[in-house]
Design a protein around this motif. Structure first.
Motif, PDB file in Angstrom:
ATOM      1  N   LEU A   1       0.837  -1.202   0.000  1.00  0.00           N
ATOM      2  CA  LEU A   1       0.000   0.000   0.000  1.00  0.00           C
ATOM      3  C   LEU A   1       0.873   1.254   0.000  1.00  0.00           C
ATOM      4  O   LEU A   1       0.638   2.191  -0.770  1.00  0.00           O
ATOM      5  CB  LEU A   1      -0.922   0.028   1.223  1.00  0.00           C
ATOM      6  N   ARG A   2       1.865   1.246   0.884  1.00  0.00           N
ATOM      7  CA  ARG A   2       2.750   2.414   0.993  1.00  0.00           C
ATOM      8  C   ARG A   2       3.503   2.654  -0.305  1.00  0.00           C
ATOM      9  O   ARG A   2       3.567   3.785  -0.802  1.00  0.00           O
ATOM     10  CB  ARG A   2       3.736   2.225   2.159  1.00  0.00           C
ATOM     11  N   GLU A   3       4.056   1.588  -0.866  1.00  0.00           N
ATOM     12  CA  GLU A   3       4.829   1.737  -2.099  1.00  0.00           C
ATOM     13  C   GLU A   3       3.943   2.136  -3.276  1.00  0.00           C
ATOM     14  O   GLU A   3       4.359   2.926  -4.125  1.00  0.00           O
ATOM     15  CB  GLU A   3       5.584   0.448  -2.396  1.00  0.00           C
ATOM     16  N   ALA A   4       2.722   1.604  -3.328  1.00  0.00           N
ATOM     17  CA  ALA A   4       1.795   1.976  -4.395  1.00  0.00           C
ATOM     18  C   ALA A   4       1.449   3.459  -4.328  1.00  0.00           C
ATOM     19  O   ALA A   4       1.192   4.095  -5.355  1.00  0.00           O
ATOM     20  CB  ALA A   4       0.527   1.134  -4.318  1.00  0.00           C
ATOM     21  N   ALA A   5       1.482   4.002  -3.126  1.00  0.00           N
ATOM     22  CA  ALA A   5       1.211   5.428  -2.934  1.00  0.00           C
ATOM     23  C   ALA A   5       2.437   6.288  -3.201  1.00  0.00           C
ATOM     24  O   ALA A   5       2.355   7.515  -3.201  1.00  0.00           O
ATOM     25  CB  ALA A   5       0.711   5.670  -1.518  1.00  0.00           C
TER      26      ALA A   5
ATOM     27  N   THR B   1      -7.894  -0.391  13.458  1.00  0.00           N
ATOM     28  CA  THR B   1      -7.943   1.061  13.335  1.00  0.00           C
ATOM     29  C   THR B   1      -6.656   1.601  12.716  1.00  0.00           C
ATOM     30  O   THR B   1      -6.683   2.565  11.945  1.00  0.00           O
ATOM     31  CB  THR B   1      -8.207   1.739  14.692  1.00  0.00           C
ATOM     32  N   GLU B   2      -5.536   0.984  13.047  1.00  0.00           N
ATOM     33  CA  GLU B   2      -4.259   1.379  12.447  1.00  0.00           C
ATOM     34  C   GLU B   2      -4.234   1.006  10.964  1.00  0.00           C
ATOM     35  O   GLU B   2      -3.713   1.767  10.135  1.00  0.00           O
ATOM     36  CB  GLU B   2      -3.095   0.723  13.181  1.00  0.00           C
ATOM     37  N   PHE B   3      -4.814  -0.149  10.609  1.00  0.00           N
ATOM     38  CA  PHE B   3      -4.907  -0.552   9.204  1.00  0.00           C
ATOM     39  C   PHE B   3      -5.694   0.492   8.424  1.00  0.00           C
ATOM     40  O   PHE B   3      -5.282   0.913   7.333  1.00  0.00           O
ATOM     41  CB  PHE B   3      -5.582  -1.929   9.086  1.00  0.00           C
ATOM     42  N   ALA B   4      -6.829   0.926   8.973  1.00  0.00           N
ATOM     43  CA  ALA B   4      -7.668   1.911   8.295  1.00  0.00           C
ATOM     44  C   ALA B   4      -6.922   3.234   8.125  1.00  0.00           C
ATOM     45  O   ALA B   4      -6.957   3.844   7.039  1.00  0.00           O
ATOM     46  CB  ALA B   4      -8.969   2.134   9.067  1.00  0.00           C
ATOM     47  N   ALA B   5      -6.239   3.686   9.154  1.00  0.00           N
ATOM     48  CA  ALA B   5      -5.481   4.935   9.067  1.00  0.00           C
ATOM     49  C   ALA B   5      -4.347   4.805   8.056  1.00  0.00           C
ATOM     50  O   ALA B   5      -4.069   5.735   7.285  1.00  0.00           O
ATOM     51  CB  ALA B   5      -4.933   5.321  10.445  1.00  0.00           C
ATOM     52  N   TRP B   6      -3.685   3.665   8.027  1.00  0.00           N
ATOM     53  CA  TRP B   6      -2.586   3.396   7.090  1.00  0.00           C
ATOM     54  C   TRP B   6      -3.108   3.489   5.663  1.00  0.00           C
ATOM     55  O   TRP B   6      -2.526   4.170   4.816  1.00  0.00           O
ATOM     56  CB  TRP B   6      -2.036   2.007   7.373  1.00  0.00           C
ATOM     57  N   ALA B   7      -4.221   2.789   5.399  1.00  0.00           N
ATOM     58  CA  ALA B   7      -4.803   2.796   4.051  1.00  0.00           C
ATOM     59  C   ALA B   7      -5.174   4.217   3.634  1.00  0.00           C
ATOM     60  O   ALA B   7      -4.855   4.646   2.513  1.00  0.00           O
ATOM     61  CB  ALA B   7      -6.027   1.886   4.002  1.00  0.00           C
ATOM     62  N   GLU B   8      -5.834   4.961   4.506  1.00  0.00           N
ATOM     63  CA  GLU B   8      -6.226   6.340   4.189  1.00  0.00           C
ATOM     64  C   GLU B   8      -5.016   7.216   3.921  1.00  0.00           C
ATOM     65  O   GLU B   8      -5.021   8.020   2.988  1.00  0.00           O
ATOM     66  CB  GLU B   8      -7.062   6.934   5.322  1.00  0.00           C
ATOM     67  N   ALA B   9      -3.983   7.074   4.737  1.00  0.00           N
ATOM     68  CA  ALA B   9      -2.768   7.878   4.552  1.00  0.00           C
ATOM     69  C   ALA B   9      -2.093   7.568   3.216  1.00  0.00           C
ATOM     70  O   ALA B   9      -1.399   8.417   2.662  1.00  0.00           O
ATOM     71  CB  ALA B   9      -1.794   7.650   5.709  1.00  0.00           C
ATOM     72  N   CYS B  10      -2.336   6.369   2.707  1.00  0.00           N
ATOM     73  CA  CYS B  10      -1.778   5.965   1.413  1.00  0.00           C
ATOM     74  C   CYS B  10      -2.727   6.298   0.255  1.00  0.00           C
ATOM     75  O   CYS B  10      -2.427   5.995  -0.900  1.00  0.00           O
ATOM     76  CB  CYS B  10      -1.474   4.469   1.418  1.00  0.00           C
TER      77      CYS B  10
ATOM     78  N   THR C   1      -9.542  -6.133  -0.549  1.00  0.00           N
ATOM     79  CA  THR C   1      -8.436  -6.621  -1.378  1.00  0.00           C
ATOM     80  C   THR C   1      -7.562  -7.581  -0.589  1.00  0.00           C
ATOM     81  O   THR C   1      -7.182  -8.649  -1.076  1.00  0.00           O
ATOM     82  CB  THR C   1      -7.600  -5.443  -1.910  1.00  0.00           C
ATOM     83  N   PHE C   2      -7.254  -7.217   0.648  1.00  0.00           N
ATOM     84  CA  PHE C   2      -6.428  -8.084   1.501  1.00  0.00           C
ATOM     85  C   PHE C   2      -7.117  -9.427   1.750  1.00  0.00           C
ATOM     86  O   PHE C   2      -6.508 -10.480   1.620  1.00  0.00           O
ATOM     87  CB  PHE C   2      -6.108  -7.391   2.826  1.00  0.00           C
ATOM     88  N   LEU C   3      -8.401  -9.378   2.104  1.00  0.00           N
ATOM     89  CA  LEU C   3      -9.122 -10.612   2.414  1.00  0.00           C
ATOM     90  C   LEU C   3      -9.283 -11.503   1.195  1.00  0.00           C
ATOM     91  O   LEU C   3      -9.374 -12.728   1.334  1.00  0.00           O
ATOM     92  CB  LEU C   3     -10.496 -10.281   3.019  1.00  0.00           C
ATOM     93  N   ALA C   4      -9.296 -10.903   0.010  1.00  0.00           N
ATOM     94  CA  ALA C   4      -9.399 -11.678  -1.228  1.00  0.00           C
ATOM     95  C   ALA C   4      -8.064 -12.317  -1.595  1.00  0.00           C
ATOM     96  O   ALA C   4      -7.986 -13.102  -2.534  1.00  0.00           O
ATOM     97  CB  ALA C   4      -9.875 -10.780  -2.366  1.00  0.00           C
ATOM     98  N   GLY C   5      -7.022 -11.963  -0.854  1.00  0.00           N
ATOM     99  CA  GLY C   5      -5.700 -12.537  -1.116  1.00  0.00           C
ATOM    100  C   GLY C   5      -4.966 -11.863  -2.248  1.00  0.00           C
ATOM    101  O   GLY C   5      -3.980 -12.397  -2.756  1.00  0.00           O
ATOM    102  N   SER C   6      -5.423 -10.680  -2.636  1.00  0.00           N
ATOM    103  CA  SER C   6      -4.795  -9.953  -3.736  1.00  0.00           C
ATOM    104  C   SER C   6      -3.737  -8.996  -3.205  1.00  0.00           C
ATOM    105  O   SER C   6      -3.753  -8.610  -2.042  1.00  0.00           O
ATOM    106  CB  SER C   6      -5.847  -9.152  -4.502  1.00  0.00           C
ATOM    107  N   ASP C   7      -2.827  -8.626  -4.109  1.00  0.00           N
ATOM    108  CA  ASP C   7      -1.845  -7.608  -3.773  1.00  0.00           C
ATOM    109  C   ASP C   7      -2.450  -6.237  -3.994  1.00  0.00           C
ATOM    110  O   ASP C   7      -3.288  -6.068  -4.881  1.00  0.00           O
ATOM    111  CB  ASP C   7      -0.603  -7.758  -4.669  1.00  0.00           C
ATOM    112  N   PRO C   8      -2.023  -5.234  -3.205  1.00  0.00           N
ATOM    113  CA  PRO C   8      -2.516  -3.886  -3.456  1.00  0.00           C
ATOM    114  C   PRO C   8      -2.025  -3.397  -4.807  1.00  0.00           C
ATOM    115  O   PRO C   8      -0.870  -3.602  -5.165  1.00  0.00           O
ATOM    116  CB  PRO C   8      -1.938  -3.055  -2.304  1.00  0.00           C
ATOM    117  N   ALA C   9      -2.918  -2.806  -5.571  1.00  0.00           N
ATOM    118  CA  ALA C   9      -2.559  -2.312  -6.898  1.00  0.00           C
ATOM    119  C   ALA C   9      -2.693  -0.804  -6.925  1.00  0.00           C
ATOM    120  O   ALA C   9      -3.607  -0.244  -6.322  1.00  0.00           O
ATOM    121  CB  ALA C   9      -3.469  -2.927  -7.952  1.00  0.00           C
ATOM    122  N   PRO C  10      -1.790  -0.124  -7.629  1.00  0.00           N
ATOM    123  CA  PRO C  10      -1.855   1.332  -7.691  1.00  0.00           C
ATOM    124  C   PRO C  10      -3.205   1.852  -8.171  1.00  0.00           C
ATOM    125  O   PRO C  10      -3.656   2.889  -7.745  1.00  0.00           O
ATOM    126  CB  PRO C  10      -0.749   1.711  -8.669  1.00  0.00           C
TER     127      PRO C  10
END
Length: 87
Positions: A21-25, A56-65, A75-84
């Motif tokens: 997620l971070r790298e995609a951002a 809650t940290e996951f949600a904040a991380w995703a939003e920050a990205c 996406t995580f639960l589906a077993g997929s990689d985060p995509a840009p």
């Protein structure tokens, strides 16, 4: 058997997902830490499973990205990689 929850098999996919997620951002650990009000070392520890991330940290991380937290979790639960393009 893992002695800490963050070392268990079920948790093993999350740290690389967070890093993705971070790298995609296009953010560095320092950038993300600043956005979250945390030091770079906190981001590093989350990405290397030295520290467990709660929902809650996951949600904040995703939003920050720049990702919708619900979409990121789906996406995580589906077993997929985060995509840009999945923001």
């Amino acid at each position: 058997m893992a002695t800490k929850a963050q070392h268990g098999d079920d948790y093993a996919r999350l740290p690389p997902f967070l890093r993705g997620l971070r790298e995609a951002a296009g953010l560095t650990q320092r950038d993300l830490g600043a956005a979250l009000g945390r030091p770079q070392s906190w981001v590093y520890n989350c990405e290397t499973a030295n520290r467990r991330v709660d929902v809650t940290e996951f949600a904040a991380w995703a939003e920050a990205c720049g990702f919708d937290p619900v979409a990121a979790l789906t996406t995580f639960l589906a077993g997929s990689d985060p995509a840009p393009g999945a923001r």
